[in-house]
Design an enzyme around this catalytic site. Structure first.
Site, PDB file in Angstrom:
ATOM      1  N   LYS A 118       0.786  -1.186   0.665  1.00 41.64           N
ATOM      2  CA  LYS A 118       0.215   0.042   0.164  1.00 41.64           C
ATOM      3  C   LYS A 118       1.096   1.089  -0.112  1.00 41.64           C
ATOM      4  O   LYS A 118       1.866   1.321   0.209  1.00 41.64           O
ATOM      5  CB  LYS A 118      -1.210  -0.249   1.084  1.00 41.64           C
ATOM      6  N   SER A 199      -9.645   0.760   3.242  1.00 47.44           N
ATOM      7  CA  SER A 199      -8.675   2.291   2.736  1.00 47.44           C
ATOM      8  C   SER A 199      -7.798   1.326   1.394  1.00 47.44           C
ATOM      9  O   SER A 199      -6.580   1.944   1.085  1.00 47.44           O
ATOM     10  CB  SER A 199      -8.158   2.905   3.711  1.00 47.44           C
ATOM     11  N   SER A 223      -9.895  -1.102   7.296  1.00 43.59           N
ATOM     12  CA  SER A 223      -9.397  -0.760   6.028  1.00 43.59           C
ATOM     13  C   SER A 223      -8.524  -2.022   5.309  1.00 43.59           C
ATOM     14  O   SER A 223      -7.867  -2.605   4.607  1.00 43.59           O
ATOM     15  CB  SER A 223      -8.460   0.103   6.629  1.00 43.59           C
TER      16      SER A 223
END
Length: 538
Positions: A118, A199, A223
C-alpha cells in the site's frame, strides 16, 4: 463527523510499463464503467508455493515472474486503477535474487516472490510514499518502513505500490473508498462499477486480479478486512503490536497495523511470518511474543474439530451477506466446530464516538511526527501544512469531498488532554475487559465469527460511500485484537467474507480455523472484470 452513518462509514471502510517505470495517475473525469476484460494469464491465482516450485525446477525465474506480473499490471490497471506506481528496480532486484538461488542460497518461501504494498508504507528507493495525496507527490522516504526491511530480508520483490483511499480514508466523513488525488478511483475487479472498499482498496483489487502474488494492506478499523471481503481475499489484521508500524503513514498508534491480503490462507500465513517481529523503532512491538511462530504449522485441514466458536448475530445486517455467512456456519459445524449461537458482546456499539475522539487526537500527533521525520524531502511538515495544500489545490485534491476530519483533528490538543486520556481508557475498557473478553470467558470460546460485510456497493462520487450492511470490524479494531477474513461466496457475482476474531496473539489459531474452512468450502473464484453485477446468477 456529525452523523453516525458517516462516522461509521469512515471507521469501517477507512482504513506502467513492463519495464517497471513509475506510474503517476492524473485524476481526470470519472469515466463510465469500462467494458469487460478478457485476459488469459498464465499466473492467474498462482500461489507462493506454485511459484516457488516453478523457480526450483528452473521453469521460471524471479525475473520472468516479475515481468509477467508487470505486463498484467500494464494491461489491466488502466481499468482498475489499483496500482499507483511500479518499481523501476524490480527487474534488477529479481536478477540478484535469481543469482542467489543459482548459488544455492534461498532466503525462504518469499525468495523472488513479487509483492505489492500500500502507498502509505515507506520505501527508501525510487518509488514515492504519498498515501495517495498530491501533497506528498515526489517525496521519497528517508528509510524503509520496518516491514519493508523485513520483506527485503525475506527475499520478496516489491514490484509496486497500490492505490488507496487517500490518507487511509481519514480526510473526510463523506469520502469515496478507493479514491485518491494521486491515483484516481480504484475499481472492484468482480464488477467494475462497484467499490473495492477501503482504505486498502488497491491492494484488495490488485491481488484479487492477480497483479502480484501477495499484497500488504494496513488497517485502523476495517481497512484490511473490508477490501479483503469485497474482493474475495483472505485478509489478516494482526494483534496490534505483532507487526512494526515504523515508516507507515499513520492514523492512530492505538489501532494501526499492517497485514497480509492474499488469495489463500496459506499465502497469508507465509506473508505474516515475514512481516511479524519486534522493531526497536516501534515500541508497541515490544509487547509481542519474543519469537515469531511459524504460522504455516497452523495449516491443519482438521483444525475446526472441537473448536468453540461464537456467532455474533448482532453484527449481521445484510440479507445477501447473512445468507452466505449462514451457509458457511453450516460448513464449520460439518467440520466439527461447536457453535455457540448467538453470543453477546457487551458494549459492542458503545465506543464509536469515543473511538473517533481517540483517532482525531492521535492522527494529529502521529501524522505530525511522521511528516517532521521526512526532513528536507518534503515541504509538508505538519497536518496544518497538508490542510493548507488541499485548500490551495481544491480542483485536484477535493473535487468530490472535503477535509473536515483533518480540520477536526487539527483543532485537537496534545495527547495529555483529559478528553483524549479518558476516551482512550473508555475504549480500551469497553472493548476489552468489559467487552469481547466477557464473551470469550463466559462461553469458553476459541474464536468468534461475524460477517465481514455485505456485497460491494456502487461507486458514487456524488454521495460518497454507503454502508454495505452487516459486519463489525470495530470488535477487533478498537481492542487491538486479531481478525482473519475468508471468502464465503458470491451474491450476484459480488464477493462476501466472514471474519474469525480472536484473543490477542492468537493469529495461529485463527489461521487454523480459516484454513480448515477454506479447504472444506474452497469458496474463492477469480474475478471476471464484469462491467456490473451479474444479476443472472445469485
Amino acid at each position: 463527523m456529525t452523523d453516525r452513518l458517516s462516522r461509521r462509514s469512515f471507521l469501517h471502510y477507512g482504513a506502467t510499463a513492463v519495464t517497471g517505470s513509475v506510474m503517476v495517475r492524473s485524476l481526470g473525469a470519472h469515466p463510465a464503467a469500462p467494458p469487460p476484460v478478457h485476459a488469459d494469464f498464465e499466473l492467474e491465482e498462482a500461489t507462493v508455493a506454485q511459484l516457488q516450485d516453478s523457480m526450483r525446477s528452473g521453469a521460471r525465474t524471479s525475473r520472468s515472474i516479475c515481468t509477467a506480473y508487470l505486463a498484467r499490471i500494464a494491461e489491466l490497471d488502466p481499468k482498475l486503477r489499483a496500482v499507483i506506481e511500479t518499481n523501476p528496480e524490480a527487474a534488477a532486484i529479481a536478477d540478484r535474487l535469481d543469482a542467489e538461488r543459482k548459488a544455492g542460497h534461498v532466503r525462504g518461501p518469499l525468495h523472488g516472490i513479487p509483492v505489492l504494498i500500500k502507498d502509505n508504507i515507506a520505501t527508501a528507493d525510487k518509488m514515492m510514499t504519498t498515501a495517495g495525496s498530491l501533497a506528498l507527490a515526489g517525496v521519497t522516504a528517508p528509510r524503509d518502513a520496518g516491514i519493508v526491511a523485513r520483506l527485503r530480508a525475506a527475499g520478496a520483490v516489491i514490484i509496486g505500490k497500490t492505490n488507496l483511499s487517500e490518507w487511509a480514508n481519514i480526510r473526510s466523513s463523506h469520502s469515496v473508498s478507493g479514491w485518491s488525488g494521486r491515483g484516481g478511483q480504484c475499481r472492484n475487479p468482480y464488477a467494475l462499477d462497484r467499490n473495492p472498499c477501503g482504505s486498502s482498496s488497491g491492494t484488495g483489487a490488485a491481488i484479487a486480479a492477480s497483479l502480484a502474488a501477495v499484497g500488504v494492506g494496513t488497517e485502523t478499523d476495517g481497512s484490511i478486512v473490508c477490501p479483503s471481503g469485497a474482493n474475495s481475499l483472505v485478509g489478516l489484521k494482526p494483534t496490534v503490536g505483532l507487526v512494526s508500524r515504523s515508516g507507515i503513514i499513520p492514523i492512530a498508534h492505538s489501532q494501526d497495523t499492517a497485514g497480509p491480503m492474499c488469495r489463500t490462507v496459506t499465502d497469508a500465513a507465509i506473508l505474516l511470518g515475514a512481516l511479524a517481529g519486534a522493531d526497536p523503532t516501534d515500541p508497541v512491538t515490544a509487547t509481542a511474543p519474543s519469537a515469531v511462530p511459524d504460522f504455516t504449522k497452523a495449516l491443519d485441514p482438521n483444525g475446526l474439530k472441537g473448536a468453540r466458536i461464537g456467532v455474533v448475530r448482532a453484527a449481521f445486517g445484510s440479507p445477501e451477506g447473512d445468507r452466505l455467512v449462514n451457509a458457511a456456519l453450516e460448513v464449520l459445524k460439518a467440520q466439527g466446530a461447536v457453535l455457540v449461537d448467538p453470543v453477546e458482546i457487551p458494549h459492542m456499539r458503545d465506543y464509536g464516538d469515543q473511538e473517533f475522539t481517540v483517532l482525531l487526537y492521535e492522527l494529529k500527533a502521529d501524522l505530525n511526527a511522521y511528516l517532521a521525520a521526512l526532513g528536507s524531502a518534503s515541504k509538508m511538515k505538519t497536518l496544518a501544512d497538508v490542510i493548507a495544500f488541499n485548500d490551495a489545490h481544491k480542483e485536484t485534491e477535493m473535487p468530490y469531498f472535503g477535509q473536515e476530519t483533518f480540520i477536526q483533528a487539527q483543532e485537537k490538543g496534545p495527547l495529555t488532554d483529559d478528553a483524549y486520556v479518558e476516551a482512550l481508557a473508555h475504549c480500551r475498557r469497553l472493548s476489552r475487559a468489559e467487552g469481547v473478553d466477557v464473551a470469550f470467558a463466559k462461553d469458553k470460546l476459541d474464536a468468534i465469527v461475524a460477517p465481514t460485510g455485505g456485497p460491494a456497493w456502487l461507486i458514487d462520487l456524488v454521495n460518497g460511500d454507503c454502508s454495505a450492511g452487516g459486519g463489525n470490524s470495530s470488535i477487533a479494531a478498537v481492542a487491538g485484537y486479531p481478525t482473519v477474513t475468508v471468502p464465503v461466496g458470491y451474491s450476484f457475482g459480488l464477493p462476501v467474507g466472514m471474519s474469525f476474531i480472536g484473543k490477542p496473539w492468537t493469529e495461529a489459531t485463527l489461521i487454523k480455523f480459516a484454513y480448515a474452512y477454506e479447504q472444506a468450502a474452497k469458496p474463492r473464484r477469480a474475478p471476471r472484470f464484469l462491467p456490473t453485477a451479474d444479476l443472472t446468477r445469485r
